[in-house]
Every structure is written in C-alpha cells, then in structure tokens.
Design an enzyme around this catalytic site. Sequence first.
Site, mmCIF file in Angstrom:
data_model
loop_
_atom_site.group_PDB
_atom_site.id
_atom_site.type_symbol
_atom_site.label_atom_id
_atom_site.label_comp_id
_atom_site.label_asym_id
_atom_site.label_seq_id
_atom_site.Cartn_x
_atom_site.Cartn_y
_atom_site.Cartn_z
ATOM 1 N N SER A 174 0.846 -1.178 0.000
ATOM 2 C CA SER A 174 0.000 0.000 0.000
ATOM 3 C C SER A 174 0.888 1.237 0.000
ATOM 4 O O SER A 174 2.109 1.133 0.087
ATOM 5 C CB SER A 174 -0.916 -0.003 1.214
ATOM 6 O OG SER A 174 -0.131 0.076 2.371
ATOM 7 N N ASP A 230 3.470 1.479 2.584
ATOM 8 C CA ASP A 230 4.696 0.686 2.505
ATOM 9 C C ASP A 230 5.752 1.357 1.641
ATOM 10 O O ASP A 230 6.837 0.840 1.472
ATOM 11 C CB ASP A 230 4.411 -0.691 1.902
ATOM 12 C CG ASP A 230 3.309 -1.409 2.640
ATOM 13 O OD1 ASP A 230 3.318 -1.352 3.873
ATOM 14 O OD2 ASP A 230 2.439 -1.987 1.979
ATOM 15 N N ASP A 266 0.586 -1.425 -11.450
ATOM 16 C CA ASP A 266 0.519 -0.776 -10.153
ATOM 17 C C ASP A 266 -0.927 -0.875 -9.665
ATOM 18 O O ASP A 266 -1.818 -0.284 -10.253
ATOM 19 C CB ASP A 266 0.948 0.688 -10.353
ATOM 20 C CG ASP A 266 0.906 1.482 -9.063
ATOM 21 O OD1 ASP A 266 0.775 0.874 -7.989
ATOM 22 O OD2 ASP A 266 1.015 2.732 -9.155
ATOM 23 N N ASP A 306 16.155 2.369 6.195
ATOM 24 C CA ASP A 306 16.770 3.564 6.801
ATOM 25 C C ASP A 306 16.099 3.920 8.125
ATOM 26 O O ASP A 306 16.744 4.403 9.044
ATOM 27 C CB ASP A 306 16.718 4.749 5.819
ATOM 28 C CG ASP A 306 15.315 4.996 5.264
ATOM 29 O OD1 ASP A 306 14.561 4.011 5.073
ATOM 30 O OD2 ASP A 306 14.968 6.167 5.015
ATOM 31 N N SER A 363 -50.289 -13.756 -12.898
ATOM 32 C CA SER A 363 -50.512 -13.222 -14.241
ATOM 33 C C SER A 363 -51.510 -14.088 -15.008
ATOM 34 O O SER A 363 -52.076 -13.654 -16.008
ATOM 35 C CB SER A 363 -49.194 -13.160 -15.017
ATOM 36 O OG SER A 363 -48.619 -14.443 -15.082
ATOM 37 N N LYS A 399 -50.715 -17.623 -15.677
ATOM 38 C CA LYS A 399 -49.978 -18.693 -16.363
ATOM 39 C C LYS A 399 -50.656 -20.054 -16.199
ATOM 40 O O LYS A 399 -50.915 -20.759 -17.171
ATOM 41 C CB LYS A 399 -48.545 -18.811 -15.792
ATOM 42 C CG LYS A 399 -47.647 -17.624 -16.020
ATOM 43 C CD LYS A 399 -46.255 -17.860 -15.432
ATOM 44 C CE LYS A 399 -46.244 -18.095 -13.925
ATOM 45 N NZ LYS A 399 -46.685 -16.964 -13.096
ATOM 46 N N SER A 409 -40.271 -17.977 -13.655
ATOM 47 C CA SER A 409 -38.965 -17.943 -14.337
ATOM 48 C C SER A 409 -38.543 -16.511 -14.665
ATOM 49 O O SER A 409 -38.545 -16.107 -15.831
ATOM 50 C CB SER A 409 -38.971 -18.817 -15.598
ATOM 51 O OG SER A 409 -40.122 -18.610 -16.386
#
Lengths: 300, 632
Positions: free
Chosen positions: B35, B38, B113, B171, B475, B477, B545
């Site tokens: 990240s 880091d 990156d 460092d 409906s 069906k 469906s």
Amino acid sequence: MSLRSLTHLQRLEAEAIHIMREVVSEAEKPVMLYSVGKDSAVMLHLAKKAFYPSPPPFPLLHVDTTWKFRDMYALRDRAARKAGMQLLVHQNPDAVRQGINPFDHGGLHTDMWKTEGLKQALDLHGFDAAFGGARRDEEKSRAKERIFSFRTASHRWDPKNQRPELWRVYNARKAKGESMRVFPLSNWTELDIWQYIHLENIEIVPLYYAAERPTVIRDGLMLMVDDDRFPLQGEEPVMRSVRFRTLGCYPLTGAVESRATTLPEIIQEMLLTTTSERQGRAIDHDQAASMEKKKQEGYF
Amino acid sequence: MNEIYRTDALIAEDIDAYLETHQHKTMLRFITCGSVDDGKSTLIGRLLYDSKMIFEDQLATLEADSKRVGTQGEAIDFALLVDGLAAEREQGITIDVAYRFFATEKRKFIVADTPGHEQYTRNMVTGASTADLAVILIDARKGVLTQTRRHSYLAHLLGIRHLVLAINKMDLIGYDRAAYDRILTEYRAFADSIGITDFTPIPISGLAGDNITTRSANTPWHDGPTLMEHLETVELDQTLDQQKPFRMQVQWVNRPNLDFRGFAGTIASGHVSVGEEIRVLPSGKTSTIARIATLDGDLDMAVAGQAVTLCFADEIDCSRGQVITAAKSPVEVADQFEATVIWMDEDALIPGRSYWLKLGPQTVSAAVAAPKYQVNVNTMEHLAAKSLDLNAIGVATITTDRDIPFSPYADSRDLGGFILIDKMTNRTVGAGLIHFALRRASNIHWQATDISRDHHAGMKNQKPMVLWMTGLSGSGKSTIANIVEKKLARMNRHTFLLDGDNVRHGLNKDLGFTDADRVENIRRVGEVAKLMTDAGLIVITAFISPFRSERDMVRSMMQPGEFVEIFIDTPLEEAEKRDVKGLYAKARSGQLKNFTGIDSPYEAPESPQIRIDTTKMSAEEAADLITEKLIP
C-alpha cells in the site's frame, strides 16, 4: 534447436497483432482510426502484418478537421492505397457549415471536429469496434484505461466501470448499439514507436523530420504557417529549421527547433530532450483531469 | 543520474550503436504489491526517476507539488509522480490497475501498479495475470502483515514464479540486520506453508535509494542482488514457455483466396518448425506444417510469444478456438473441470446459472457449481460457501456445454486461465484457473438407445415441444396452461403440464426463493422437460422464471425450434390487484421475502414467440391463440 528470447519490440508487436485478430474475430464491423501520425503509421503497419496475406479486413477512418498539415493529407491517401484498404474521411457537416476553426473557436474546434465528428462517423457507418493508436504512457488517465475499452450507446466511457482484463483474454461482448475502442499500442512508449519505425522502415509524414519551414511564435507555441488560412496578426513568418514531435491540426501543434533529418537523429534528439511529448499539444494545457473528462465524453 | 540506465554520451556520440543495443532488449512485466504506506509509490517513482522516464516539465510539476503537498520537506516526493491517490480521490477518478513503463540498458519494464487493500483483490489479480515477477513490499518497522500474506498468496495463485520480498524503509530502522533477519525467518515459514519454494529478499529504502540500483554501503551484510540487478537478470517466463511442448490457440482463419488457408494465432508454448507434425484438438486430426507465413517472408521456425500464421500440408478442419499442438504431445479435452474461481462482480456468483466462459479465443457456455469451499485470502483457511461475492476466491466444479481443449493453469496461463462473462450484462464477472479435468471427453459414454426420440415422437404423430409460459405471480400462467392442455388433449396430442407450485411440492421441495435457488429450480424443470420431449411429449410449463439467462439456458437444452417462449404479460398493478393467492399482500407487508416484482426483479422476455396481453383478452381467448399458432 537454438531458441532465442524475443526482444521487447517483438513482444509488443505480437501483442498488438493478437489484439487486432481478436477484434476482427469478435466484432461485427471494425474500423481503424487513422490520424496519419506516427502512432497511426505503426498501427497500420501492424495491421498489415496481422492479416497477411489478406489485406486488413476493415477500412481506415480519418476524422478530418480540414485543418491538418497538407503533408498529412498526402500521406494519408498514399498509405491507404498501398495497404489496399478503403479510406473513409468524415468531416462533421455542422462544423463545415459553421466554419469552425481553431483561431476563432478555441475548445469548440476539438469538440465539434474531433469528438462529435468521431461519434457521427461511428454511428453513420455502424462501426462496433474502433482501433485507436493511444498509448498508456501519454498521460495519467490513459495509464489505467483498458486495451478493450467499452463505450455506451452514447459513446461514453465510464472509468469506474471498466472490465477487468486478464492474461491475453479480452471480453469483446456488447449489446446492440454499444461499442469498443481498442488500443493495440497501449503498452508501447514513445521510444518504442520510434525504434519500431526505424527497424521496420515505416513511412512517416515528412514533418517529423527537420526542415526550413515558415513559423510564427504565438502563445508560447511555435506554429507553422502551412497555408494562407493562417490569420497573421502583424507577425512576419520566419524560416526556421523545425520539426514536429506530434502532429495534429497545424494551428494547434507546436514545432521544436531541430536539425534532425534522419530517424536516428530524431531518436537521439528525443532521448536527449527533456520535455514530454504532449507538451506540444494545446489540448492538454488545461488541468490534469481534462483528458479524462474529454474521454468520458467520447474523445478518443 | 545513474550511469547504469542510460549512457547519454553514447547517445550523443554514436546513436546507431545505441539503437543497435536497444533493439535487443528483452521485456519483463511485474507487479508491485503493497500500500501507499509501505512506500510503494515512492519505489515506483524512484524507478521511473532513476531510469530518466521523467521529463523536465513533469519534473518541474513534481518539484512544485513536492513543496506544496509532499511529505518530504524540500526534497522530491517520488510518490506524487505515480499516484497522488488523494488527488485521484478528490477528482473522483477510480483507483484501479495503472500500467507504468521504464527501461534500462538491458530490459524494458511494464509495471502493473494496483492498490493493496483487500477490496482491490480483483485489481491485483488482474495485474498479476500478466506478470513474470511480483515485488512484495514490507515496511521494515511493521514486518509481515496480513496484507503481506494476502499479496503473496495471490501472486503465487496466479502463477508468478519470481517473488521479490522488498523489505523497505531500512533507513528508518537503522539498517538493523537482526530485525531484517527476523522478518525473513517469519516470511520463510509462511511461504513454505503455502508452497512458495523460492523468493528473493532484498533490504531496500525507496526513499534513500539503498539497494535499488546501486549496492548500499549501509547493508554490507546483504549478499544478494540490488532490486534493479534482479529485475534485469531474472529468467523470463517466455524462456521457460519456449521449452514446453508446442501449443497454439487458433484466433482467426486467414483465407484470402483458394490457394491460401492459414491459421493465425499467438504461440502459447514451445516452438514450431516447417515439416513438423501437428495435431488439431478437439478433432485430433493430424497434418504437417507447410509454411509459417509472415509479411516479411516465410519463417523456418517460430517460438512461444510470436503471433504467426501457420499453413498445413493437408486440408484438415480447423477453426477459431481450436488448439494446434505437437502431434506427439496433445493437450487434454474435457467438459468438466475443477477450478479456482475469483469473483470480480458486484453481483454474486449464482451457482448453476449459465455464463459465457472464454478461454483464449474459445467461448462456450458454462455453469459453476456451488463452491466446494471459499479461501479466506488473509489466512488461507477454507470456509464453507454457497456462492462467491465480489473479491471472493473459491474452488468449484465448472461444466461447459461442449468439449474444450485445455491445460492445467500451472502448465499454461493461456490454456488454463479463463474469464466468466455474464450473458445479460456482458460484464466480466469472474476469472478461473483450471486445476484438472473431472470428466474427460474420452470417458464419456452416452448410452445409445435403440428407440430414438424421433421414434417416440413418430409413434405419437406429433412434434415434441416445450411451451414455456413466463410471467409474474398471478398473471394467469397456470390458468391459461391448463386450458391449453385441455384443448391439445381434445386434439389427441400427448401433453404434460409442469406447474411451478406443484413441482415445489416434490422434485424441488428442497429449494427456496433466493436467486440461486430460483436458478436451480428452473434448471431442474428444464432437465425434466428435456427428458419429456425426448419421450415425444408436448410439455407445457407455468413458472414465473424471472431471469432471462435461465430461460435462455432451458432454450439451449432443447433441440432448435422446440422451445416456445410465451410471455403472459400482466402489469404488476393488475397482478397485485388480482392477488389470487394473497401473496402480494404478504410481500408488501414484509412477511414474504424475495417476491418477484416486489423485492426481486422480473426480466421480461425481449422477443417472445407469443405475447399474451391479459388485460385485453380472456384466458380462453389466450389459449385459443396459443393453440392456433402452434397447431395450425
């Protein structure tokens, strides 16, 4: 059997060819955007390689602004003829009618000729995939654009909603009316382009080479007076040895002073130079995000 | 400016010599994992800066920005070069995969990156898919973190062979060797546990430049390479690929005239020469290579990574998606696999749903079963899972609708890596890595029966079909389906009515109403309907469906023309007004979840063969219309 590592240029070449073949296989009606610049020259050359011995199975499209350098028009027609490809030229009829030009109309010039003109041309012919020569190293918003860049039916690019692109597998599926912009040169840098032109001996517009040309300096750009439409404001054109690092509309493209008359000299100059390529283009001089905005609106 | 990058003197004095060297550079693609904290951006910024990829105008901006918003006082803040994540956020620009470029004397580099947080797993997977090498960044003050493990796991999963453990900010800990060794020991134990056998540790400071391009005097105990030495010399995947058996996926068939027929593709592995014997899969046909054609003249040989056009000595069938291999070492062919699936879409995986699977140039229909397990990307534990959400990684069985030639991902990224595409939105929703075949084509036997489906249908003197009624609850069906069946019976047709409610009492009583269960419900009904058409019956179904992709899935199971989609079109307000079963009231009051039309979508058919507008005609009229249309 001796094997060898492919060079970086061979790998970039193979990648671009692979991309073009995918598009031709998956798109219904592809087209190659051809702007006559060096990137277009490389792209056209790669297309010839990809489909040899067939000619590239798509036409070239030049979205013309009527304000390109005369040398560009000459090469455009010759290159298409040599490749055995159909050349389509589109000039936005609204811009023609209104006489839009870079001197009087500023940003409108790019909007109308290029952005609108491109959309018109794609809609007019019903192209569902368009190759463009843009590279990711050109500026920040390009760095994250996909190779297959999806556009809505109104040509918009949504940077937040890009498809993940893995391996060499490209998803070219789209609904009717939607389209793709495809960038086979995404991973090339400016240096790669020049090296490849040198290696493959590709013809480019003479303006890339230094020569004595009539120029004036205006708004920090050194402009070439390419024809008598250039309205001089008391300036006297001066002959200078100049060349162009990038080519667009002549009143918007800055020249650099140079003595480079061969390709190696151009590359030499480029390597030793210290300013980035697009600095010569007026279009980018707005804020950093300007390109991203332009692209969302449909600019290439 | 560092000397190892570019010899300006050579450029100035002998450009031709310079170009000659540079035309022979190789290319390495790598990914940086970590990240901003880091020091990832600082590291990439330094690599770009040191290799002189930054121009004067950019440098001027950088210097100004560094003073204004940088974190390094008067010094240059390299991080601003690459991301300025804050700035990107301000402008509402996406955080994504960005590709950066730089070059040295020996190589050109492409850096993917990507952000390091868990919510960007899909971005990291994308970046890793094309990388030869991964740089895993560790903050020396913090040691091995959860994200270190996640990044290492993902890089390893995607098949990256070279891992660099860049222990950064040395460092800030005074170049303490003991601390460095402790981190190394801990990481090695972890790496072993997930099967990473080799990695290259380097103590660095992106900010101070230690061990980036030049060996640091601060770490005399480090006997490994600098980061740049390693990047410049590490073995490329391409070199390894060339040593494997020959494979090329065919992208495009080149046929300019009757005299030329070439197969264009990019060589995935190995090499190929004129005169060599090849085999085409899945057909298994063999021939020999007659030509390797290019614009610059024919080649004698071509290697992995090259995009070529091959011509065969014999006229054998070969088309896009097929694989050309060395005759003696062909690839496997199968239609069922175990694979790792990485989910990349906001909408979760729906097990059983049909997706497009694209592997190389080959696109087929495929279903992903419920995952065997999901992997916790932070701990690598296996978890139980019914589905996969965005960024989830799991192992599952994939079944394709036809045989495909493939290799395990571990052997070939090109032949073992695939993407999944949603059939409706066309988005790339997932990526997969094939482990092995579960059912090899050579082992599948379809029991050939003597009484064929044509025979069954012929005895009944009818054409089998499926009348698929779809529409909202209420409906009409079932009512219409019932009348249609009665009418057909009167016409001596052999029919069977599969009703949604009835099936849920038996065959599908283990299923609920989640999206995944609805998909499975329809899949089972489709299979049953298919068996019945094989038996010669006219099948009438009445299921809500709601999803187009499942209706399309059932259509694709049937013989062409046998599936008839009938849209019982009743507006939601009308169906809700009727509310025969009182379900809409329950759904509105929240007692019933996932109710179609209320809190679960209904995707209306785009071009049904028959559309019934129930606000304009009665059930009886609708049934008449349907039978007249089908049985003239």
